[in-house]
Design a protein around this motif. Sequence first.
Motif, mmCIF file in Angstrom:
data_model
loop_
_atom_site.group_PDB
_atom_site.id
_atom_site.type_symbol
_atom_site.label_atom_id
_atom_site.label_comp_id
_atom_site.label_asym_id
_atom_site.label_seq_id
_atom_site.Cartn_x
_atom_site.Cartn_y
_atom_site.Cartn_z
ATOM 1 N N ALA A 16 0.847 -1.106 -0.065
ATOM 2 C CA ALA A 16 0.092 -0.046 0.121
ATOM 3 C C ALA A 16 0.897 1.313 0.096
ATOM 4 C CB ALA A 16 -0.824 -0.228 1.217
ATOM 5 N N ALA A 17 0.451 2.390 -0.573
ATOM 6 C CA ALA A 17 1.205 3.531 -0.745
ATOM 7 C C ALA A 17 1.624 4.283 0.756
ATOM 8 C CB ALA A 17 0.148 4.640 -1.247
ATOM 9 N N LEU A 18 2.648 4.402 0.897
ATOM 10 C CA LEU A 18 3.325 4.737 2.193
ATOM 11 C C LEU A 18 2.986 6.138 2.545
ATOM 12 C CD1 LEU A 18 6.383 2.640 2.410
ATOM 13 C CD2 LEU A 18 4.241 2.057 3.294
ATOM 14 N N TYR A 19 2.750 7.060 1.780
ATOM 15 C CA TYR A 19 2.493 8.529 1.910
ATOM 16 C C TYR A 19 0.962 8.526 2.486
ATOM 17 C CZ TYR A 19 1.923 13.512 1.577
ATOM 18 O OH TYR A 19 1.731 14.938 1.529
ATOM 19 N N PRO A 20 0.596 9.513 3.234
ATOM 20 C CA PRO A 20 1.232 10.363 3.874
ATOM 21 C C PRO A 20 1.812 10.153 5.211
ATOM 22 C CG PRO A 20 -1.038 10.587 4.488
ATOM 23 C CD PRO A 20 -0.754 9.455 3.623
ATOM 24 N N GLY A 21 1.986 8.937 5.505
ATOM 25 C CA GLY A 21 2.661 8.691 6.729
ATOM 26 C C GLY A 21 4.122 8.798 6.786
ATOM 27 N N ASP A 22 4.870 8.572 5.952
ATOM 28 C CA ASP A 22 6.176 8.777 6.017
ATOM 29 C C ASP A 22 6.639 9.071 4.378
ATOM 30 O OD1 ASP A 22 8.919 8.623 5.797
ATOM 31 O OD2 ASP A 22 9.031 7.435 7.593
ATOM 32 N N ILE A 23 6.990 10.526 4.191
ATOM 33 C CA ILE A 23 7.243 10.793 2.717
ATOM 34 C C ILE A 23 8.435 10.290 2.290
ATOM 35 C CG2 ILE A 23 8.456 12.826 3.664
ATOM 36 C CD1 ILE A 23 6.233 12.779 0.498
ATOM 37 N N VAL A 24 9.644 9.973 3.241
ATOM 38 C CA VAL A 24 11.085 9.336 2.620
ATOM 39 C C VAL A 24 10.590 7.930 2.449
ATOM 40 C CG1 VAL A 24 13.261 8.600 3.402
ATOM 41 C CG2 VAL A 24 12.097 11.081 4.426
ATOM 42 N N GLN A 25 9.823 7.218 2.930
ATOM 43 C CA GLN A 25 9.335 5.816 2.602
ATOM 44 C C GLN A 25 8.672 6.024 1.353
ATOM 45 O OE1 GLN A 25 7.082 4.337 5.775
ATOM 46 N NE2 GLN A 25 8.799 3.679 7.057
ATOM 47 N N TYR A 26 7.720 6.928 1.172
ATOM 48 C CA TYR A 26 6.944 6.997 -0.311
ATOM 49 C C TYR A 26 8.154 6.973 -1.383
ATOM 50 C CZ TYR A 26 4.990 9.176 -4.166
ATOM 51 O OH TYR A 26 4.420 9.442 -5.535
ATOM 52 N N TRP A 27 9.253 7.692 -1.156
ATOM 53 C CA TRP A 27 10.325 7.881 -2.016
ATOM 54 C C TRP A 27 11.235 6.838 -2.223
ATOM 55 C CZ3 TRP A 27 9.825 10.605 -6.295
ATOM 56 C CH2 TRP A 27 8.942 11.677 -6.435
ATOM 57 N N ASN A 28 11.292 6.262 -0.927
ATOM 58 C CA ASN A 28 12.294 4.908 -1.087
ATOM 59 C C ASN A 28 11.835 3.736 -2.118
ATOM 60 O OD1 ASN A 28 12.659 2.097 0.651
ATOM 61 N ND2 ASN A 28 14.425 3.200 0.536
ATOM 62 N N TYR A 29 10.176 3.701 -1.721
ATOM 63 C CA TYR A 29 9.455 2.718 -2.654
ATOM 64 C C TYR A 29 9.418 3.041 -3.856
ATOM 65 C CZ TYR A 29 5.793 0.519 -5.052
ATOM 66 O OH TYR A 29 5.058 -0.267 -5.876
ATOM 67 N N SER A 95 5.146 11.798 -12.616
ATOM 68 C CA SER A 95 4.073 11.703 -12.044
ATOM 69 C C SER A 95 3.976 11.336 -10.478
ATOM 70 C CB SER A 95 3.527 10.233 -12.635
ATOM 71 O OG SER A 95 4.183 8.994 -12.367
ATOM 72 N N TYR A 96 5.228 10.680 -9.832
ATOM 73 C CA TYR A 96 5.368 10.493 -8.557
ATOM 74 C C TYR A 96 5.376 11.687 -7.956
ATOM 75 C CZ TYR A 96 7.357 5.927 -10.225
ATOM 76 O OH TYR A 96 7.647 4.791 -11.096
ATOM 77 N N LEU A 97 6.169 12.819 -8.617
ATOM 78 C CA LEU A 97 6.159 14.058 -7.729
ATOM 79 C C LEU A 97 4.861 14.736 -7.784
ATOM 80 C CD1 LEU A 97 7.608 16.166 -6.611
ATOM 81 C CD2 LEU A 97 8.553 17.078 -8.811
ATOM 82 N N ARG A 98 4.007 14.889 -8.919
ATOM 83 C CA ARG A 98 2.509 15.376 -9.114
ATOM 84 C C ARG A 98 1.858 14.625 -7.830
ATOM 85 N NH1 ARG A 98 0.735 17.680 -13.639
ATOM 86 N NH2 ARG A 98 -1.105 16.975 -13.367
ATOM 87 N N GLU A 99 1.829 13.483 -7.766
ATOM 88 C CA GLU A 99 1.204 12.778 -6.837
ATOM 89 C C GLU A 99 1.311 13.377 -5.408
ATOM 90 O OE1 GLU A 99 0.765 8.631 -4.551
ATOM 91 O OE2 GLU A 99 1.454 8.372 -6.666
ATOM 92 N N ILE A 100 2.670 13.606 -5.089
ATOM 93 C CA ILE A 100 2.751 14.448 -3.789
ATOM 94 C C ILE A 100 2.483 15.912 -3.772
ATOM 95 C CG2 ILE A 100 4.578 15.136 -2.210
ATOM 96 C CD1 ILE A 100 4.215 12.236 -2.471
#
Length: 407
Positions: A16-29, A95-100
């Motif tokens: 499951a998408a990790l953002y907004p819990g941890d933005i660094v984890q989002y980008w790690n994935y 697209s990853y950046l647009r999502e954030i």
Amino acid sequence: MKSITLALAGLITTVAALYPGDIVQYWNYKTLYTVNTTLSGPHSSYIGAFVHTAILAAAEEAERQPRSVQQLAVSYAAHDALHRHFYAQYQSIDSYLREIEDAVGDAANAQQSNTARRIGEAAAAKVAKARADDGMTTYVRYEFKPPAVGVYQPTPPGFPFPSAQNTRYAKPFGGIKSLPVWKGPPDVKSRDYEAYLKQVKEKGAKNNSTRTDDETEIGYYWMGSPVFYWNNFATQIIGDSTADNILESAQFYAKLNWAMFNAAIMGFTAKNKYDAWRPVTALHWEKPFLRSGRSYYTPDWEPLLPTPGHQEYLSGHSVFAASAAAIIRRQIGGDSFGKLVRVTIEPGAGPFPFMTRRFTSLSQMVKENGDSRVFVGAHFLFACEEGNAAGEKSAELVWKRGAKNYL
């Protein structure tokens, strides 16, 4: 024991998408997903270290800003760092950046968004400048040595040239100035060598093996990219413990990926320095060479899985696993999880569509990872044991220095 299921993506089941819990984890994935389609080994760990260094630089600069600015700043840094290495994937990375950007929405006004963008872009540029001549593009020509006992020879089925010849020229991450050159493998005429050879012959064979069903499962379970696996393991193990502190999260993932890349330097420097043969070559060697005079010549011997295209010692899987586990261990304050952890993966090949292993500690995971390389016929156990020690040393150096003066 209480149990939890960790579901990993790509080679592993859906996360499951990790953002907004941890933005660094989002980008790690997102970084893992981007890298996993194109790279492996030292090059995959290099990208992880590069991206997370940019994220850390942005997180430090934005620490006193509102949370929305911090989230955007590390996102612009991660985007630019990925974009530099994977321009052909620009649409996905954008697209990853647009999502954030869409998720943050009205939380940041125009001025704050501009501030975040300035911080993130500057951080990525600073890292790129610092790593401009870091040795990762150095070309090294490899020449196979004449066949001799213990000397690496091309392995079936592809008979490739060994990969990652340039790692001995690569600059470590995390501000580490130099890394130890690991000791060599045991001599083929040493007293212990025969036991290692006998073990991999019996346990790693494709046919007529003495592997148990569980050992076969272990072999297939750990066959994927260790960089991908261990970043995902880290995320699942630490959970949302760093979600409220972007800088702490950035520091953890930077140290995790620095340790893995530095361990890769140590592992592949040893591979190219000692140029040690693979088990398949040793078992196809016709003349006796062991101290005892016994012969294990088995011309029809095949490993359970195709042998990787580089030298045997040190085990790359082991240096990655042990370095990652050592960082996670220090982060959570111990080796044990305190509960049963069930990790389900999709290995992408072999007889098992989905596989679940159960763990209670990081050391158990590291041992299984190393043993798996024997069970698939790729390594002698000593390459895994010493690889574990080298990976632990890499993590020790990174953790001791801390996230400071890292460029």
